[in-house]
Design an enzyme around this catalytic site. Structure first.
Site, PDB file in Angstrom:
ATOM      1  N   GLU A 219       0.765  -1.584  -0.239  1.00 48.49           N
ATOM      2  CA  GLU A 219       0.092  -0.475   0.125  1.00 48.49           C
ATOM      3  C   GLU A 219       0.830   1.599  -0.141  1.00 48.49           C
ATOM      4  O   GLU A 219       1.882   1.316   0.948  1.00 48.49           O
ATOM      5  CB  GLU A 219      -1.585   0.045   1.046  1.00 48.49           C
ATOM      6  CG  GLU A 219      -1.786   1.380   1.879  1.00 48.49           C
ATOM      7  CD  GLU A 219      -2.826   1.394   0.303  1.00 48.49           C
ATOM      8  OE1 GLU A 219      -3.400   0.341  -0.296  1.00 48.49           O
ATOM      9  OE2 GLU A 219      -2.433   2.786  -0.173  1.00 48.49           O
TER      10      GLU A 219
ATOM     11  N   HIS B  36      -1.479   3.347   5.195  1.00 45.27           N
ATOM     12  CA  HIS B  36      -2.291   4.162   3.864  1.00 45.27           C
ATOM     13  C   HIS B  36      -2.641   5.292   4.444  1.00 45.27           C
ATOM     14  O   HIS B  36      -2.761   5.699   5.374  1.00 45.27           O
ATOM     15  CB  HIS B  36      -3.979   3.563   3.957  1.00 45.27           C
ATOM     16  CG  HIS B  36      -4.787   4.225   2.757  1.00 45.27           C
ATOM     17  ND1 HIS B  36      -5.414   5.087   2.880  1.00 45.27           N
ATOM     18  CD2 HIS B  36      -5.120   3.171   1.199  1.00 45.27           C
ATOM     19  CE1 HIS B  36      -5.798   5.064   2.286  1.00 45.27           C
ATOM     20  NE2 HIS B  36      -5.669   4.719   1.358  1.00 45.27           N
TER      21      HIS B  36
ATOM     22  N   THR C  14      -5.346   1.806  -5.787  1.00 38.63           N
ATOM     23  CA  THR C  14      -4.946   0.273  -5.700  1.00 38.63           C
ATOM     24  C   THR C  14      -6.308  -0.753  -6.416  1.00 38.63           C
ATOM     25  O   THR C  14      -5.479  -1.586  -6.974  1.00 38.63           O
ATOM     26  CB  THR C  14      -5.927  -0.097  -4.053  1.00 38.63           C
ATOM     27  OG1 THR C  14      -5.458   0.794  -2.966  1.00 38.63           O
ATOM     28  CG2 THR C  14      -5.307  -1.792  -3.222  1.00 38.63           C
TER      29      THR C  14
HETATM   30  C1  GP9 Z   1      -9.099  -0.466   0.227  1.00 36.96           C
HETATM   31  C2  GP9 Z   1      -7.904  -0.520  -0.433  1.00 36.96           C
HETATM   32  C3  GP9 Z   1      -7.225   1.187  -0.338  1.00 36.96           C
HETATM   33  O1  GP9 Z   1      -9.499  -1.703   0.260  1.00 36.96           O
HETATM   34  O2  GP9 Z   1      -8.676  -0.047  -1.114  1.00 36.96           O
HETATM   35  O3  GP9 Z   1      -7.443   2.152  -1.447  1.00 36.96           O
HETATM   36  P1  GP9 Z   1      -6.942   3.591  -2.054  1.00 36.96           P
HETATM   37  O4  GP9 Z   1      -6.988   4.802  -1.463  1.00 36.96           O
HETATM   38  O5  GP9 Z   1      -5.013   2.688  -1.850  1.00 36.96           O
HETATM   39  O6  GP9 Z   1      -7.622   3.030  -3.254  1.00 36.96           O
HETATM   40 MN    MN Z   2      -3.879   1.876  -1.755  1.00 36.80          MN
END
Ligand code: GP9
Ligand code: MN
Length: 632
Positions: A254, A413, A298
């Site tokens: 992440e 995150h 993500t």
């Molecule tokens: C959480 C992940 C995080 O399920 O998708 O999201 P992001 O903001 O990094 O796209």
């Molecule tokens: Mn992400």
């Protein structure tokens, strides 16, 4: 109460009030929505109002009391059915209704039956407003009065209802920036714009992609196949099949950017474990590797890894095109006898993953229900990475082998908060808390990866696996340039911003002894072909836009979703051509041929996705399907 004195528009007012209150009570009782603060509570409370004012307000255009009342009651009944249908579906699927859901019941088993089995007698509550309204129309004398609605009054009314909508959207935007462009998930949408507006938004998104799909036909594929076939990247003989039949573990790191690797912050190592891998004999570390995501972040990275195609330019492809036919990496590996899955401790509907994974033919989604998540082991967005890794390895033990599983880490995150006991280094020292904390959460994720490797070894899964890791997208946005300039000790120009889109990419093949640092200019789109070739799977018929990183034909050229690009010699950013080595502006003509090629790539990818073209393609033979063979 003297009914005779009831004001003229009491039926309209009653309809709005009753539906509003009922909807709000339904939010509180039937849906499990996490409300974190008073602002969110306020938004939840007012969010049905803009739509109700508008839809019931249309009754003001009817000339007679009878027609007005009839319209109000019919609208009220329809809204009651819509809300109740959501309640019934939610009981079963923990999710709100989407348009494709209604048409693709086969995806969901028997939607109708399951919804039916979750209806109770007490559900008449959801129709109390209907009953109330019918009674009011019958017994309120004012309801039958004929009066003409003055245009001025109508105008004021609709201006007011518009103002309500903007107030709602404005508040929602402060709570969730980019709400409508990024879509997030249905729960967040409903929480912010309300069930009724959500359905309108859903209808808009779905019909737009439906129209584009309907207009497309197989002949458009010829251009795509020609392009792909004329840019082949033949697998390297030594690397092809080097990890054949091994389990595949792909980890999404992440928000992890490459600048933290082999770097220090105030004398402290940020990623000691990943750093050790860059020097490891079993690991390939790519130090010129870029993310290619757009608004879907993500989920875009997941999409790119699975398909070697770009996400969509507007919105998130996980929402806009989850009904498409794909030839995902999971699908290919299913065909090779692999058990395919994703491990991610979040709601299955978050980012519409449940739907998209179905389209990717991923056999199992280990979502939040597969993990033990509690207050102690979670922070920020959910389960902390270390317990996530631990529990994931336990789950892997239960998977049939060989398996292909993707893990989505979460702790690093935004806003990068962590508990004190998980802070292995001091924060950075700038005036920007986000940047200061970022180093600590990256350091934590590094520790989690170390733990993962140890657990895989301990549980006997390590030797027969291949572990692939990629940073999903940037973590520090341009809003934090000041603190980043302080850290990097240089000015952040558009050139530097482009270079900061580098994310780490690791391919770890235990006991192979072939690892080294690779400098190929590359991107997430290259993961699918690279990985499939390592597993000994031929991809010459696959419509993918990336290329095998071990192939001699791989070109040092990576295109970003927004049209920027990087080659070994050039960087094109902010519509300016830079020299990759010096960061100085250079002759625009040098960039021209690449600009064209970058745009072509983006265009082809968009064409495939918007037209759902893969439904016309037979990946086994590389031939076009005739329209009658086309799978839905
Ligand atoms: C959480 C992940 C995080 O399920 O998708 O999201 P992001 O903001 O990094 O796209
Ligand atoms: Mn992400």
């Amino acid at each position: 109460m003297n009914f005779k004195k009831a004001p003229k528009h009491s039926i309209l007012a009653l309809a709005i009030l009753a539906t509003w209150i009922k909807t709000y009570i339904t939010y509180q009782t039937a849906f499990d929505m996490k409300i974190e603060n008073t602002m969110q509570q306020l938004i939840l409370f007012i969010n049905p109002l803009s739509f109700l004012l508008f839809i019931y307000g249309l009754s003001l255009f009817f000339k007679t009391a009878k027609a007005r009342n009839r319209y109000i009651i019919i609208t009220n009944i329809i809204l009651a059915i819509v809300l109740y249908a959501n309640v019934a579906v939610y009981r079963f699927f923990d999710d709100f209704i989407t348009l494709p859901m209604l048409f693709q019941t086969s995806n969901f088993g028997d939607l109708g039956n399951s919804a039916l089995s979750s209806m109770y007698f007490t559900d008449v509550f959801y129709f109390t407003d209907v009953i109330l309204l019918i009674l009011a129309v019958k017994f309120l004398p004012a309801a039958k009065e004929i009066f003409v609605v003055k245009p001025k009054m109508r105008r004021t009314y609709f201006v007011l209802s518009c103002a309500m909508l903007f107030l709602n959207l404005g508040l929602a935007e402060t709570e969730r920036p980019q709400l409508l462009t990024r879509s997030f998930d249905r729960e967040i949408l409903v929480k912010n714009i309300g069930t009724y507006n959500y359905h309108l938004y859903d209808i808009y998104i779905q019909s737009k992609s439906h129209a584009q799909r309907a207009l497309a036909d197989g002949s458009e594929l010829t251009e795509v196949t020609n392009y792909v076939k004329s840019n082949p990247a033949k697998a390297d003989d030594k690397m092809f099949g080097i990890a054949k039949d091994r389990n595949v573990i792909v980890i999404s790191l992440e928000s992890t950017q490459d600048f933290v690797i082999n770097n220090e912050m105030n004398g402290q190592e940020i990623t000691p474990f990943l750093n050790s891998l860059t020097k490891d004999k079993d690991t390939f570390y790519f130090d010129n590797f870029y993310h290619q995501t757009g608004l879907g972040k993500t989920s875009d990275a997941e999409f790119i890894v699975e398909n070697s195609l770009f996400g969509t330019g507007r919105g998130a492809v996980f929402f806009t095109n989850s009904g498409n036919t794909y030839n995902s990496m999971a699908e290919r590996l299913n065909g090779e006898g692999y058990y395919t899955s994703v491990l991610h401790s979040n709601n299955k509907s978050f980012w519409n993953r449940d739907m998209m994974y179905h389209a990717f033919d991923i056999k199992k989604f280990y979502d939040i229900d597969s993990f033990d998540v509690n207050d102690e082991n979670s922070v920020n967005w959910g389960l902390k990475d270390i317990p996530f890794m631990e529990q994931s390895v336990d789950i892997m033990k239960t998977m049939p082998q060989p398996f292909y599983t993707r893990m989505l880490s979460l702790t690093n995150h935004y806003p990068f908060t962590s508990d004190e006991e998980d802070q292995f280094i001091e924060p950075y020292t700038s005036g920007d808390g986000t940047v200061n904390r970022y180093f600590q959460t990256v350091r934590y994720t590094d520790e989690a990866i170390k733990k993962l490797f140890a657990d895989l070894k301990e549980k006997g899964l390590y030797d027969n696996s291949i572990i692939v890791m990629y940073g999903d997208h940037y973590g520090i946005s341009e809003n934090h340039n000041k603190a980043m300039e302080q850290y990097l000790g240089k000015e952040i120009t558009p050139f530097e911003t482009a270079k900061l889109q580098q994310v780490p990419f690791f391919v770890h093949i235990p006991n192979s002894g072939v690892g080294k640092v690779m400098h190929e200019v590359s991107g997430q789109m290259d993961i699918r072909p690279t990985l499939l070739h390592l597993l000994g799977v031929d991809t010459s018929n696959d419509l993918q836009l990336g290329a095998d990183l071990f192939s001699k034909d791989h070109e040092d050229f990576v295109t970003f979703r927004d049209g920027r690009f990087v080659t070994d010699k050039l960087v094109y950013a902010g519509e300016v051509c830079y020299d990759n080595k010096t960061g100085e502006k250079t002759d625009q003509a040098k960039c021209e041929p690449f600009i064209e090629r970058a745009n072509k790539k983006l265009e082809l990818s968009d064409q495939i996705i918007n037209g759902d073209l893969l439904r016309f393609y037979d990946e086994k033979t590389g031939a076009l399907k005739s329209n009658s063979e086309e799978t839905k």
